[in-house]
Design an enzyme around this catalytic site. Structure first.
Site, PDB file in Angstrom:
ATOM      1  N   LYS A 179       0.669  -1.185   0.111  1.00 61.69           N
ATOM      2  CA  LYS A 179      -0.015   0.075  -0.151  1.00 61.69           C
ATOM      3  C   LYS A 179       0.804   1.334  -0.106  1.00 61.69           C
ATOM      4  O   LYS A 179       0.658   2.127  -0.903  1.00 61.69           O
ATOM      5  CB  LYS A 179      -0.801   0.108   1.222  1.00 61.69           C
ATOM      6  CG  LYS A 179      -1.797  -1.204   1.288  1.00 61.69           C
ATOM      7  CD  LYS A 179      -2.831  -1.161   2.415  1.00 61.69           C
ATOM      8  CE  LYS A 179      -2.096  -1.235   3.931  1.00 61.69           C
ATOM      9  NZ  LYS A 179      -1.438  -2.394   4.191  1.00 61.69           N
TER      10      LYS A 179
ATOM     11  N   ARG B 117      -9.981  -0.262   8.838  1.00 56.05           N
ATOM     12  CA  ARG B 117      -9.414  -1.407   9.409  1.00 56.05           C
ATOM     13  C   ARG B 117     -10.181  -2.432  10.052  1.00 56.05           C
ATOM     14  O   ARG B 117      -9.893  -3.561  10.539  1.00 56.05           O
ATOM     15  CB  ARG B 117      -8.164  -1.402  10.115  1.00 56.05           C
ATOM     16  CG  ARG B 117      -6.910  -1.598   9.532  1.00 56.05           C
ATOM     17  CD  ARG B 117      -5.868  -1.343  10.293  1.00 56.05           C
ATOM     18  NE  ARG B 117      -4.499  -1.900  10.123  1.00 56.05           N
ATOM     19  CZ  ARG B 117      -3.514  -1.320   9.525  1.00 56.05           C
ATOM     20  NH1 ARG B 117      -3.517  -0.246   9.021  1.00 56.05           N
ATOM     21  NH2 ARG B 117      -2.414  -1.899   9.291  1.00 56.05           N
TER      22      ARG B 117
ATOM     23  N   ARG C 240      11.795  -5.707   5.102  1.00 58.51           N
ATOM     24  CA  ARG C 240      11.483  -3.907   4.713  1.00 58.51           C
ATOM     25  C   ARG C 240      12.346  -3.199   5.420  1.00 58.51           C
ATOM     26  O   ARG C 240      12.797  -3.377   6.508  1.00 58.51           O
ATOM     27  CB  ARG C 240       9.828  -3.729   5.096  1.00 58.51           C
ATOM     28  CG  ARG C 240       9.689  -2.306   4.743  1.00 58.51           C
ATOM     29  CD  ARG C 240       8.225  -1.981   4.945  1.00 58.51           C
ATOM     30  NE  ARG C 240       7.684  -2.466   6.112  1.00 58.51           N
ATOM     31  CZ  ARG C 240       6.115  -1.943   6.548  1.00 58.51           C
ATOM     32  NH1 ARG C 240       5.717  -1.660   5.548  1.00 58.51           N
ATOM     33  NH2 ARG C 240       5.733  -2.503   7.605  1.00 58.51           N
TER      34      ARG C 240
ATOM     35  N   ARG D 108      11.500  -0.769  10.563  1.00 60.54           N
ATOM     36  CA  ARG D 108      10.472  -0.586  11.568  1.00 60.54           C
ATOM     37  C   ARG D 108      10.334  -1.505  12.932  1.00 60.54           C
ATOM     38  O   ARG D 108      10.755  -2.308  12.778  1.00 60.54           O
ATOM     39  CB  ARG D 108       9.144  -0.355  11.044  1.00 60.54           C
ATOM     40  CG  ARG D 108       8.432   1.048  10.547  1.00 60.54           C
ATOM     41  CD  ARG D 108       7.440   0.850   9.555  1.00 60.54           C
ATOM     42  NE  ARG D 108       6.227   0.064  10.166  1.00 60.54           N
ATOM     43  CZ  ARG D 108       5.046   0.102   9.208  1.00 60.54           C
ATOM     44  NH1 ARG D 108       4.883   0.650   8.162  1.00 60.54           N
ATOM     45  NH2 ARG D 108       4.073  -0.676   9.919  1.00 60.54           N
TER      46      ARG D 108
ATOM     47  N   ARG E 150       0.546  -8.911  13.518  1.00 57.65           N
ATOM     48  CA  ARG E 150      -0.173  -8.164  12.859  1.00 57.65           C
ATOM     49  C   ARG E 150      -0.996  -8.736  11.814  1.00 57.65           C
ATOM     50  O   ARG E 150      -1.974  -8.349  11.483  1.00 57.65           O
ATOM     51  CB  ARG E 150       0.865  -7.235  12.001  1.00 57.65           C
ATOM     52  CG  ARG E 150       1.308  -6.082  12.979  1.00 57.65           C
ATOM     53  CD  ARG E 150       2.960  -5.418  12.704  1.00 57.65           C
ATOM     54  NE  ARG E 150       2.429  -4.807  11.244  1.00 57.65           N
ATOM     55  CZ  ARG E 150       3.584  -4.598  10.414  1.00 57.65           C
ATOM     56  NH1 ARG E 150       4.617  -4.701  10.675  1.00 57.65           N
ATOM     57  NH2 ARG E 150       3.052  -3.823   9.243  1.00 57.65           N
TER      58      ARG E 150
HETATM   59  P1  AP5 Z   1       4.631  -1.517   1.829  1.00 56.91           P
HETATM   60  O1  AP5 Z   1       4.327  -0.626   0.643  1.00 56.91           O
HETATM   61  O2  AP5 Z   1       5.577  -1.067   3.020  1.00 56.91           O
HETATM   62  O3  AP5 Z   1       3.505  -2.542   2.467  1.00 56.91           O
HETATM   63  P2  AP5 Z   1       2.267  -1.778   3.268  1.00 56.91           P
HETATM   64  O4  AP5 Z   1       0.920  -2.369   2.598  1.00 56.91           O
HETATM   65  O5  AP5 Z   1       2.242  -0.134   3.088  1.00 56.91           O
HETATM   66  O6  AP5 Z   1       2.627  -2.263   4.691  1.00 56.91           O
HETATM   67  P3  AP5 Z   1       2.497  -1.721   6.071  1.00 56.91           P
HETATM   68  O7  AP5 Z   1       3.201  -2.369   6.931  1.00 56.91           O
HETATM   69  O8  AP5 Z   1       2.946  -0.232   6.260  1.00 56.91           O
HETATM   70  O9  AP5 Z   1       0.876  -1.747   6.477  1.00 56.91           O
HETATM   71  P4  AP5 Z   1       0.252  -1.856   7.565  1.00 56.91           P
HETATM   72  O10 AP5 Z   1      -0.988  -1.769   7.196  1.00 56.91           O
HETATM   73  O11 AP5 Z   1       0.596  -3.243   8.566  1.00 56.91           O
HETATM   74  O12 AP5 Z   1       0.924  -0.904   8.414  1.00 56.91           O
HETATM   75  P5  AP5 Z   1       0.304   0.472   9.069  1.00 56.91           P
HETATM   76  O13 AP5 Z   1       1.475   1.553   9.014  1.00 56.91           O
HETATM   77  O14 AP5 Z   1      -0.937   1.058   8.311  1.00 56.91           O
HETATM   78  O15 AP5 Z   1       5.417  -2.674   1.273  1.00 56.91           O
HETATM   79  C1  AP5 Z   1       6.030  -3.935   2.260  1.00 56.91           C
HETATM   80  C2  AP5 Z   1       7.647  -4.417   1.715  1.00 56.91           C
HETATM   81  O16 AP5 Z   1       7.412  -5.089   0.463  1.00 56.91           O
HETATM   82  C3  AP5 Z   1       8.246  -2.978   1.200  1.00 56.91           C
HETATM   83  O17 AP5 Z   1       9.735  -3.591   1.745  1.00 56.91           O
HETATM   84  C4  AP5 Z   1       8.275  -3.035  -0.015  1.00 56.91           C
HETATM   85  O18 AP5 Z   1       9.451  -2.393  -0.788  1.00 56.91           O
HETATM   86  C5  AP5 Z   1       8.105  -4.450  -0.963  1.00 56.91           C
HETATM   87  N1  AP5 Z   1       7.010  -4.493  -1.640  1.00 56.91           N
HETATM   88  C6  AP5 Z   1       6.055  -3.747  -1.979  1.00 56.91           C
HETATM   89  N2  AP5 Z   1       5.465  -4.043  -3.108  1.00 56.91           N
HETATM   90  C7  AP5 Z   1       6.148  -5.070  -3.618  1.00 56.91           C
HETATM   91  C8  AP5 Z   1       6.094  -5.692  -4.690  1.00 56.91           C
HETATM   92  N3  AP5 Z   1       5.008  -5.546  -5.776  1.00 56.91           N
HETATM   93  N4  AP5 Z   1       6.945  -6.756  -5.192  1.00 56.91           N
HETATM   94  C9  AP5 Z   1       7.858  -6.883  -4.053  1.00 56.91           C
HETATM   95  N5  AP5 Z   1       8.384  -6.242  -3.036  1.00 56.91           N
HETATM   96  C10 AP5 Z   1       7.319  -5.286  -2.844  1.00 56.91           C
HETATM   97  O19 AP5 Z   1      -0.168   0.365  10.571  1.00 56.91           O
HETATM   98  C11 AP5 Z   1       1.063   0.402  11.546  1.00 56.91           C
HETATM   99  C12 AP5 Z   1       0.023   0.053  12.889  1.00 56.91           C
HETATM  100  O20 AP5 Z   1      -0.806   1.418  13.091  1.00 56.91           O
HETATM  101  C13 AP5 Z   1      -1.024  -1.104  12.886  1.00 56.91           C
HETATM  102  O21 AP5 Z   1      -0.504  -2.307  13.267  1.00 56.91           O
HETATM  103  C14 AP5 Z   1      -1.859  -0.570  13.931  1.00 56.91           C
HETATM  104  O22 AP5 Z   1      -1.403  -0.796  15.309  1.00 56.91           O
HETATM  105  C15 AP5 Z   1      -1.801   0.879  13.793  1.00 56.91           C
HETATM  106  N6  AP5 Z   1      -3.005   1.301  12.753  1.00 56.91           N
HETATM  107  C16 AP5 Z   1      -2.739   2.061  11.630  1.00 56.91           C
HETATM  108  N7  AP5 Z   1      -3.926   2.139  10.993  1.00 56.91           N
HETATM  109  C17 AP5 Z   1      -4.951   1.908  11.846  1.00 56.91           C
HETATM  110  C18 AP5 Z   1      -6.428   1.601  11.775  1.00 56.91           C
HETATM  111  N8  AP5 Z   1      -7.390   2.155  10.802  1.00 56.91           N
HETATM  112  N9  AP5 Z   1      -7.012   1.267  12.973  1.00 56.91           N
HETATM  113  C19 AP5 Z   1      -6.394   0.682  14.121  1.00 56.91           C
HETATM  114  N10 AP5 Z   1      -5.016   0.690  14.038  1.00 56.91           N
HETATM  115  C20 AP5 Z   1      -4.251   1.215  13.042  1.00 56.91           C
END
Ligand code: AP5
Length: 214
Positions: A13, A88, A127, A161, A172
């Site tokens: 994402k 979420r 990552r 991270r 997660r």
């Molecule tokens: P990346 O693009 O970083 O993946 P992502 O989907 O953004 O993953 P996140 O870990 O950021 O999502 P998340 O939803 O867990 O975390 P968030 O910050 O929202 O890609 C991942 C890796 O793969 C990278 O190394 C990239 O280079 C590689 N990659 C990407 N595409 C690729 C491809 N096509 N091929 C190969 N490699 C690829 O949330 C963190 C925390 O915040 C949560 O756990 C929760 O505690 C809290 N939180 C956030 N939002 C909420 C909510 N709405 N409600 C409650 N708690 C929340």
């Protein structure tokens, strides 16, 4: 245009967000980034979110929804936004729908990045993220040009991270299957959801996402 970029942790994402925002001309609203910024700045919100994030759990719904409603009310988001990592839970989805309707808006597009768990674990453990601007890299298939230095903003702050440690990654993913996966059928019942194979190379995923935006 209000766009939901949906998918499990590590689906890509954050990687796709900048291109989607540029194509749709909307700001990037990523709840995880908002929490990390607050954590870095040592705010009360950051302190509160830290425990949930470290355990791989979700921050309470009402807190997240108030935060998003506030962000969507800001001038740059009045014409729409790219929501990344939100909604979420079904409760968050319902509150979002209610808020958008009250403001003459709706979820216009849902992009769902589909990636199996075993790939997600490999991605998240490899990552590296820029602490300054949030840009995302991978040690094997998407490294920054200079090790440790962000291609996007130039800061020497590309690190792992805290919640990308293996035990937190597994927590997660469990949270995603237990609480977040149910949002997808909720969305499908209301909006045309475009499923995108997120295992394809980053550039190919970007092309597919672009075509889905029309
Ligand atoms: P990346 O693009 O970083 O993946 P992502 O989907 O953004 O993953 P996140 O870990 O950021 O999502 P998340 O939803 O867990 O975390 P968030 O910050 O929202 O890609 C991942 C890796 O793969 C990278 O190394 C990239 O280079 C590689 N990659 C990407 N595409 C690729 C491809 N096509 N091929 C190969 N490699 C690829 O949330 C963190 C925390 O915040 C949560 O756990 C929760 O505690 C809290 N939180 C956030 N939002 C909420 C909510 N709405 N409600 C409650 N708690 C929340």
């Amino acid at each position: 245009m209000d766009i939901v970029l949906f998918g499990p942790p590590g689906a890509g994402k954050g990687t796709q967000a900048a291109a989607v925002c540029a194509a749709a001309n909307v700001p990037h609203v990523a709840t995880g980034d908002i929490f990390r910024k607050n954590l870095k700045e040592g705010t009360a919100l950051g302190q509160l979110a830290r425990g949930y994030m470290d355990r791989g759990e979700l921050v309470p719904d009402q807190l997240v929804c108030d935060l998003v409603a506030d962000r969507l009310s800001q001038a740059d988001a009045l014409g729409g936004a790219l929501l990344d990592g939100f909604p979420r839970t079904v409760v968050q989805a319902e509150l979002l729908e209610r808020w958008l309707t009250a403001h003459g808006r709706r979820i216009d597009v849902v992009l769902n990045l589909v990636v199996p768990d075993e790939v997600l674990v490999r991605r998240l453990s490899g990552r590296r993220t820029c602490r300054a601007c949030g840009a995302s890299y991978h040690v094997d298939h998407n490294p920054p040009r200079t090790a440790g230095v962000c291609d996007a903003c130039g800061a020497a702050e590309v690190v792992q991270r805290d919640d990308d440690r293996e035990e937190t990654v597994l927590a997660r993913l469990q949270t995603y299957h237990r609480e977040t996966a149910a949002v997808l059928p909720w969305l499908r019942a209301r909006v045309a959801v475009t499923d995108v194979d997120g295992t394809l190379p980053i550039g190919v995923v970007q092309d597919l996402v672009h075509s889905a935006l029309g």
